[in-house]
Design an enzyme around this catalytic site. Structure first.
Site, mmCIF file in Angstrom:
data_model
loop_
_atom_site.group_PDB
_atom_site.id
_atom_site.type_symbol
_atom_site.label_atom_id
_atom_site.label_comp_id
_atom_site.label_asym_id
_atom_site.label_seq_id
_atom_site.Cartn_x
_atom_site.Cartn_y
_atom_site.Cartn_z
ATOM 1 C CD1 TRP A 1 -0.398 -6.313 -3.260
ATOM 2 C CD2 TRP A 1 -0.595 -6.914 -1.122
ATOM 3 N NE1 TRP A 1 -0.098 -7.659 -3.163
ATOM 4 C CE2 TRP A 1 -0.208 -8.049 -1.860
ATOM 5 C CE3 TRP A 1 -0.787 -7.044 0.257
ATOM 6 C CZ2 TRP A 1 -0.010 -9.294 -1.280
ATOM 7 C CZ3 TRP A 1 -0.597 -8.288 0.839
ATOM 8 C CH2 TRP A 1 -0.200 -9.402 0.067
ATOM 9 C CE LYS B 1 12.750 -11.438 -11.040
ATOM 10 N NZ LYS B 1 13.540 -11.202 -9.847
ATOM 11 C CG ASN C 1 1.597 0.315 4.142
ATOM 12 O OD1 ASN C 1 1.300 -0.843 3.916
ATOM 13 N ND2 ASN C 1 2.824 0.768 4.079
ATOM 14 N N GLY C 2 -0.749 -1.523 6.245
ATOM 15 C CA GLY C 2 -0.401 -2.460 7.323
ATOM 16 C C GLY C 2 -1.583 -3.350 7.645
ATOM 17 C CD GLU D 1 16.119 -13.526 -9.066
ATOM 18 O OE1 GLU D 1 15.590 -14.058 -8.079
ATOM 19 O OE2 GLU D 1 15.790 -12.400 -9.473
ATOM 20 N NE ARG E 1 4.659 1.516 -0.012
ATOM 21 C CZ ARG E 1 5.652 1.112 0.744
ATOM 22 N NH1 ARG E 1 6.887 1.244 0.326
ATOM 23 N NH2 ARG E 1 5.436 0.575 1.925
ATOM 24 C CB CYS F 1 -0.945 0.102 1.184
ATOM 25 S SG CYS F 1 -2.094 -1.244 1.333
ATOM 26 C CG HIS G 1 17.505 -37.155 -7.165
ATOM 27 N ND1 HIS G 1 17.817 -38.421 -6.728
ATOM 28 C CD2 HIS G 1 18.669 -36.568 -7.497
ATOM 29 C CE1 HIS G 1 19.134 -38.586 -6.774
ATOM 30 N NE2 HIS G 1 19.677 -37.471 -7.243
ATOM 31 C CE LYS H 1 11.277 -3.235 -6.282
ATOM 32 N NZ LYS H 1 11.827 -4.377 -7.013
ATOM 33 C CD GLU I 1 9.095 -11.613 -9.702
ATOM 34 O OE1 GLU I 1 8.543 -11.172 -8.696
ATOM 35 O OE2 GLU I 1 10.329 -11.567 -9.874
HETATM 36 C C1 F6R Z 1 11.105 -10.832 -6.839
HETATM 37 C C2 F6R Z 1 11.031 -9.868 -5.770
HETATM 38 C C3 F6R Z 1 10.723 -10.350 -4.405
HETATM 39 C C4 F6R Z 1 11.623 -9.638 -3.382
HETATM 40 C C5 F6R Z 1 11.211 -10.009 -1.960
HETATM 41 C C6 F6R Z 1 12.120 -9.393 -0.927
HETATM 42 O O1 F6R Z 1 11.423 -10.221 -8.043
HETATM 43 O O2 F6R Z 1 11.194 -8.700 -5.984
HETATM 44 O O3 F6R Z 1 10.859 -11.733 -4.302
HETATM 45 O O4 F6R Z 1 12.944 -9.984 -3.633
HETATM 46 O O5 F6R Z 1 9.897 -9.597 -1.737
HETATM 47 O O6 F6R Z 1 12.092 -8.014 -1.001
HETATM 48 P P1 F6R Z 1 13.231 -7.139 -0.362
HETATM 49 O O7 F6R Z 1 14.491 -7.416 -1.085
HETATM 50 O O8 F6R Z 1 12.772 -5.723 -0.561
HETATM 51 O O9 F6R Z 1 13.336 -7.516 1.078
#
Ligand code: F6R
Length: 615
Positions: free
Chosen positions: A75, A492, A101-102, A488, A27, A2, A511, A610, A495
C-alpha cells in the site's frame, strides 16, 4: 498497511509466500513482489498490481524454486505504485534485500547522506534508502547483518516491520518491528514470518509476536533470538498458541469476504457475549471490567478514541454509556486527539476501539493517555494485536478474522462489547434497576436471532440496489442511536462503491444538506419505531416534498412511512438502544449489492487497506 511474508526451511518457499500474500492482500494491494534464494542467487520479481499479477510476472521472468524467500504486498506511501517502487528492494551491491511495512520519516536526510557517498537509488521509496543504510553500516563497521540492521534502525525515525536477507548467508533472516506488526511462526526446522498469522496457520500453531523495538535473528537449526533494538538486551521469546483456523479465513462459499462477514454477524454477536452475558444469574462477567471496576466507577468521564467504523461504534457507545451508566463520554478521532494537546487526567478512562488493533493513530492516542496517567481499556478484535497489548486491560470482540476491507461484523461486535460494559457499569452504579437490567440482558440475547431473520431482506435490498447503482450522491439520515448508523451507512457506500455519500443527524438536514435534495438524490432514512420516530417521519415528509427518493429502514408493521417512502426495509422490533445492531445490517447489504453491480472490488476497494499502520 503492506503485507509481509517470509519463509526459511526445507519446503518450497514460493507457494507458501504467494498463498500468504493473498491472505495478506487486505493490508494493501497496489503492487507485489517476491525474492527467492534458489541455492545460488537471489531472484527478485515484482510488479505493480495484485498478487495474481505477481504470479504472472514470476511465470514469465524468473524461477519459482528456493527454500528461502520473502514476499510483499504494498500500500504505497512513498513513491507511486509501479514496478520499481514495489518491494523487495535490493541494496546497491545486490547482496541484501528487504521488505518493509511502515514509513521511514527521515529517509530524505538519510538518502542525501548516502547519495553523497556514492549510493544510487532506482526507486522513490524510503525502503530502498533503509536497505542501503544497512549495507553502508555493514561495510563501514565491518559487522554481521544483524548488527548492521540494529545500528541502522537506531538512526531511523519512523515505523517499520522489516525482513532483511543477505544472499551470502542464505540460512538467516533478520527481522525487526516498531509500530507495524510482525509474527513469526515456529515450525519444526522451519520459520515463517508474516504481518499476521494467517499465512502460516496450516503449518504451525506456534507463534511469537514481536513487540515494538524488538528484532530477531532467525537461523535455521537454531532457536530464535530476540533482542531490544536500542540496547541489545536479550528478550525471552513468548510462544503463543494460535486460536484461528483455516476455515475462518476462507470465503466459505460466499462470493466475497464482505458478504460472508455480513452473514456471520448472528454468530459473531453471540460469540461476543458468550460467557459474559449470564442471563439466568442476571450478571455480566467481564474480567477486564471487573478487575478495574474502581477505575471505571471513579472516572470523571470516559474518552473513546478510534478511527473510521470503530469511531462510529464509539459514537453509538456514547449514547449507550450515558443512558445506561450516566457517565459522561467524549468520542474522539484518534488522529485529532493525539495532536490536540488534550486535557487528560488520572481520573479519565480511555477506551480505544480497533478491529485490527494496529491502527497507528489509535495506538498513539493510547500512549499519550497512558503518559498522562489515564486508565486505558482496549476493545479489539485481533487477539495479541499491538493495541491489545498496549492497553492496561480490555475485552476482545471475538468476531473472528475480518478480511473484507470494509468493516461489518467488527462494527456490530464492538457495539455489543461496549453495550455489555455499559450494562455492567449501570448495575454497579445503580443507574439501572435490576428489572430493567434483566430485560436488557434478555433483549440483547435476542439480537442474533433477529439479525438472522433480518438477513432474509437480502433479495429485497438487492432489488432496491438495482435502482440506485448509477447514483452519484447519497444522503443517510438517522437520529439518536441511529445517527452513528447513518454515518456508518454512508461510509460503507462510499468506500466500496465510490458513490459520494454523507451521513447526518436527521434534524441537521435543514441546516444545509437539504439544498442537495432533488429527484436524483437517494436519501436513506433510518426510522425505527422507538426513538424520535415522529420527528424522523417529519424529516421524511420534508425530503418527499423536495422530490428526494426515500429508502426507509423501519420497524416491521410500520405503515406511516410506507405511505411516503419509495422503498421500505423492515427490521424486527427491539430495545431502542439495541436498534443500531439491526438497522446497520440492511445498510451493509445495500452498499454491498450496489458495489457488486458497479463491478467494484468489494473486498479490496481502491486506495484502502485493512490495517492502517501509518498515520
Ligand atoms: C471502514 C473501515 C475503516 C476502519 C478504520 C479503523 O469500513 O474498515 O474505517 O474502521 O481504519 O480500523 P481499526 O478498527 O482496525 O482500528
Amino acid at each position: 498497511m503492506c503485507g509481509i511474508v517470509g519463509y526459511i526451511g526445507s519446503r518450497e518457499a514460493y507457494p507458501i509466500i504467494i498463498e500468504g500474500l493473498k491472505r495478506l492482500e487486505y493490508r494493501g494491494y497496489d503492487s507485489a513482489g517476491i525474492a527467492l534464494f534458489d541455492g545460488k542467487d537471489l531472484k527478485i520479481a515484482k510488479t505493480k498490481g495484485k498478487v495474481s499479477d505477481l504470479e504472472a510476472c514470476v511465470e514469465k521472468e524468473t524461477s519459482k524454486t528456493g527454500n528461502v524467500g520473502m514476499g510483499h504486498t504494498r500500500w504505497a506511501t512513498h513513491g507511486v505504485p509501479n514496478d520499481v517502487n514495489s518491494h523487495p528492494h535490493a541494496s546497491n551491491s545486490g547482496d541484501l534485500a528487504i521488505i518493509h511495512n511502515g514509513i521511514i520519516e527521515n529517509y530524505d536526510a538519510l538518502k542525501k547522506e548516502l547519495t553523497s557517498r556514492g549510493y544510487t537509488f532506482k526507486s522513490d521509496t524510503d525502503t530502498e534508502v533503509l536497505i542501503n543504510l544497512i549495507e553502508d553500516v555493514k561495510k563501514k563497521e565491518n559487522v554481521k547483518l544483524g548488527k548492521a540492521v540494529q545500528i541502522a534502525l537506531n538512526q531511523v525515525i519512523g515505523a517499520y516491520a522489516i525482513a532483511v536477507y543477505d544472499k551470502n548467508k542464505p540460512e538467516e533472516v533478520v527481522i525487526a518491528r516498531l509500530g507495524s506488526p510482525l509474527a513469526v511462526g515456529i515450525g519444526e526446522d522451519e520459520f515463517f514470518i508474516a504481518s499476521d498469522a494467517s499465512p502460516f496457520i496450516e503449518y504451525t500453531k506456534n507463534a511469537i509476536y514481536l513487540e515494538d523495538e524488538e528484532m530477531a535473528i532467525i537461523r535455521l537449526g537454531k532457536a530464535i533470538k530476540i533482542r531490544k533494538i536500542k540496547d541489545d538486551s536479550l528478550v525471552d521469546p513468548y510462544i503463543q498458541e494460535l486460536q484461528i483456523n483455516l476455515e475462518q479465513i476462507e470465503k466459505g462459499g460466499y462470493d466475497h469476504f464482505m458478504l460472508k462477514e455480513i452473514h456471520e454477524q448472528p454468530r459473531a454477536i453471540r460469540d461476543t457475549y458468550r460467557g459474559r452475558l449470564l442471563r439466568d444469574e442476571a450478571i455480566i462477567k467481564m474480567a477486564g471490567v471487573e478487575d478495574n471496576m474502581k477505575k471505571f466507577l471513579n472516572a470523571d468521564r470516559i474518552i473513546i478514541v478510534a478511527c473510521g467504523t470503530s469511531w462510529h461504534a464509539g459514537l453509538v457507545a456514547e449514547y449507550i454509556f450515558e443512558e445506561f451508566a450516566r457517565i459522561p463520554v467524549e468520542v474522539e478521532y484518534a488522529s485529532e486527539f493525539r495532536y490536540r494537546n488534550p486535557i487528560i487526567t488520572e481520573k479519565d478512562v480511555l477506551i480505544a476501539i480497533s478491529q485490527s488493533g494496529e491502527t497507528a493513530d489509535t495506538l498513539a492516542a493510547i500512549k499519550l493517555a497512558k503518559s498522562k496517567g489515564a486508565f486505558v481499556f482496549g476493545v479489539c478484535n485481533v487477539v495479541g494485536s499491538s493495541i491489545a497489548r498496549e492497553t492496561h486491560a480490555g475485552a476482545y470482540t471475538h468476531a473472528g478474522p475480518e478480511i473484507g476491507v470494509a468493516s461489518t461484523k467488527a462494527f456490530t461486535t464492538q457495539i455489543t462489547v461496549l453495550t455489555l460494559i455499559a450494562l455492567r457499569l449501570a448495575r454497579a452504579k445503580g443507574t439501572m434497576s435490576s428489572s430493567d437490567f434483566r430485560l436488557h440482558l434478555h433483549e440483547l440475547e435476542l439480537i442474533p436471532q433477529k439479525v438472522e431473520q433480518l438477513l432474509q431482506v437480502d433479495q429485497h435490498v438487492k432489488e432496491i440496489a438495482k435502482e440506485y447503482l448509477l447514483s452519484t450522491n447519497c444522503l443517510y439520515l438517522g437520529r439518536g442511536y441511529n445517527f452513528p448508523v447513518a454515518l456508518e451507512g454512508a461510509l460503507k457506500l462510499k468506500e466500496i462503491s465510490y458513490i459520494h455519500a454523507e451521513g447526518y443527524p436527521a434534524a441537521e438536514m435543514k441546516h444545509g444538506p437539504i439544498a442537495l435534495i432533488d429527484d436524483r438524490m437517494p436519501v436513506i432514512v433510518i426510522a425505527p419505531s422507538k426513538g424520535h420516530y415522529e420527528k424522523v417521519v417529519s424529516n421524511i415528509q420534508e425530503i418527499k416534498s423536495r422530490k428526494g427518493k426515500i429508502i426507509a429502514v423501519v420497524t416491521e408493521g410500520d405503515t406511516a412511512v410506507r405511505d411516503i417512502a419509495d422503498h421500505v426495509i423492515e427490521i424486527p422490533d427491539s430495545e431502542e438502544a439495541f436498534s443500531p445492531l439491526l438497522t446497520t445490517i440492511p445498510l451493509q447489504l445495500l452498499s454491498y449489492h450496489i458495489a457488486v453491480m458497479r463491478n467494484c472490488n468489494v473486498d479490496q476497494p481502491r486506495n484502502l487497506a485493512k490495517s492502517v499502520t501509518v498515520e
